[in-house]
Design a protein around this motif. Structure first.
Motif, PDB file in Angstrom:
ATOM      1  N   GLY A  29     -45.413 -74.042 -82.888  1.00  0.00           N
ATOM      2  CA  GLY A  29     -45.187 -74.308 -81.467  1.00  0.00           C
ATOM      3  C   GLY A  29     -44.969 -75.762 -81.104  1.00  0.00           C
ATOM      4  N   LYS A  30     -44.607 -76.602 -82.081  1.00  0.00           N
ATOM      5  CA  LYS A  30     -44.398 -78.028 -81.776  1.00  0.00           C
ATOM      6  C   LYS A  30     -43.258 -78.230 -80.782  1.00  0.00           C
ATOM      7  N   THR A  31     -42.163 -77.490 -80.967  1.00  0.00           N
ATOM      8  CA  THR A  31     -41.018 -77.632 -80.064  1.00  0.00           C
ATOM      9  C   THR A  31     -41.384 -77.183 -78.656  1.00  0.00           C
ATOM     10  N   ARG A  37     -44.066 -80.950 -72.541  1.00  0.00           N
ATOM     11  CA  ARG A  37     -44.420 -82.343 -72.217  1.00  0.00           C
ATOM     12  C   ARG A  37     -43.283 -83.021 -71.446  1.00  0.00           C
ATOM     13  N   VAL A  38     -42.059 -82.754 -71.864  1.00  0.00           N
ATOM     14  CA  VAL A  38     -40.895 -83.318 -71.165  1.00  0.00           C
ATOM     15  C   VAL A  38     -40.852 -82.825 -69.724  1.00  0.00           C
ATOM     16  N   ILE A  53     -35.690 -88.586 -77.060  1.00  0.00           N
ATOM     17  CA  ILE A  53     -36.210 -87.524 -77.925  1.00  0.00           C
ATOM     18  C   ILE A  53     -35.356 -87.485 -79.191  1.00  0.00           C
ATOM     19  N   LEU A  54     -35.976 -87.762 -80.325  1.00  0.00           N
ATOM     20  CA  LEU A  54     -35.247 -87.829 -81.586  1.00  0.00           C
ATOM     21  C   LEU A  54     -35.731 -86.755 -82.550  1.00  0.00           C
ATOM     22  N   MET A  64     -33.927 -78.246 -79.094  1.00  0.00           N
ATOM     23  CA  MET A  64     -34.751 -78.959 -78.123  1.00  0.00           C
ATOM     24  C   MET A  64     -34.036 -79.042 -76.773  1.00  0.00           C
ATOM     25  N   LYS A  65     -32.752 -79.368 -76.811  1.00  0.00           N
ATOM     26  CA  LYS A  65     -31.981 -79.481 -75.567  1.00  0.00           C
ATOM     27  C   LYS A  65     -31.929 -78.130 -74.851  1.00  0.00           C
TER      28      LYS A  65
END
Length: 237
Positions: A29-31, A37-38, A53-54, A64-65
């Motif tokens: 669940g990191k993503t 958070r964003v 964000i890299l 991510m996007k």
């Protein structure tokens, strides 16, 4: 469906004013945490195009996007959705390249610089490894000769590949040189070794319990004589 966050995940979403390292395995669940958070940052008044964000791969950057876009859509933040395609959600390579191109005159390099293909890097690594090995062969280094004797048969190609692979893994550590410098001192301490052995025994015990449970389930599907033989063999564990 609303996410049920753990305490650690909530910390990663809400903590500010500190550097935060989130270390977790694939699929943990990191993503989801980062995209949440964003969204929290945006709710606090920071625009999406002010956040950097890299990721390591283009696929991860796209995921991510897409995750952030979906969250923004659900939060009815159309103004931020319009900015997301021009935001800094990209790979380390692409972002670094954009910085180098922007300041190429200060760096005194061509603005036509690009990202090297991985196959070219692999060839260069092999060339450098060949050079290093040749230097040690010419120096008649005793430790190097022992390394070759212990790990090579007729040629040293496999050893070179292993060393390159190890180096690639080490490149993923933020403290590569420090890690190598302190490796012997840390990993060859008696306490560290004993901890490793204890962990190893615990894993074995866990496997034995799982095998016992599987045998218990098999009791319903096998002949009694076969079960006795199987348990006799497994008892040696």
């Amino acid at each position: 469906m609303t996410n049920v966050w753990t305490k650690e995940q909530l910390d990663a979403i809400h903590l500010d004013g500190n550097n935060i390292i989130v270390s977790a395995g694939a699929g943990s669940g990191k993503t989801a945490v980062l995209s949440e958070r964003v969204l929290r940052k945006i709710d606090d008044g920071i625009s999406i195009n002010q956040i950097l964000i890299l990721t390591f791969t283009n696929a991860a950057a796209k995921e991510m996007k897409d995750r952030i876009r979906d969250k923004l859509r659900k939060a009815n933040k159309q103004e931020q959705i319009d900015l997301i395609d021009h935001s800094y959600i990209t790979t380390f390579d692409s972002f670094s390249l954009s910085i180098v191109k922007k300041y190429h005159t200060i760096l005194n390099i061509s603005k036509d610089i690009g990202i090297t293909d991985s196959s070219i890097l692999d060839i260069k690594k092999q060339e450098l490894m060949d050079e290093i090995f040749n230097c040690y062969y010419n120096e008649d280094n005793e430790k190097f000769k022992k390394l070759i004797t212990n790990f090579c048969l007729k040629e040293d190609d496999l050893l070179k590949k292993i060393l390159i692979k190890l180096n690639d893994k080490l490149d993923m550590r933020y403290n590569k040189l420090e890690y190598l410098r302190d490796y012997i001192e840390i990993h060859y301490q008696e306490e560290f070794i004993e901890q490793g052995i204890a962990l190893y025994y615990e894993k074995i015990k866990d496997l034995i319990l799982k095998i016992k449970e599987l045998v218990r389930r098999l009791n319903h599907y096998m002949d009694f004589d076969y079960i006795i033989k199987l348990e006799d063999k497994l008892s040696k564990l």
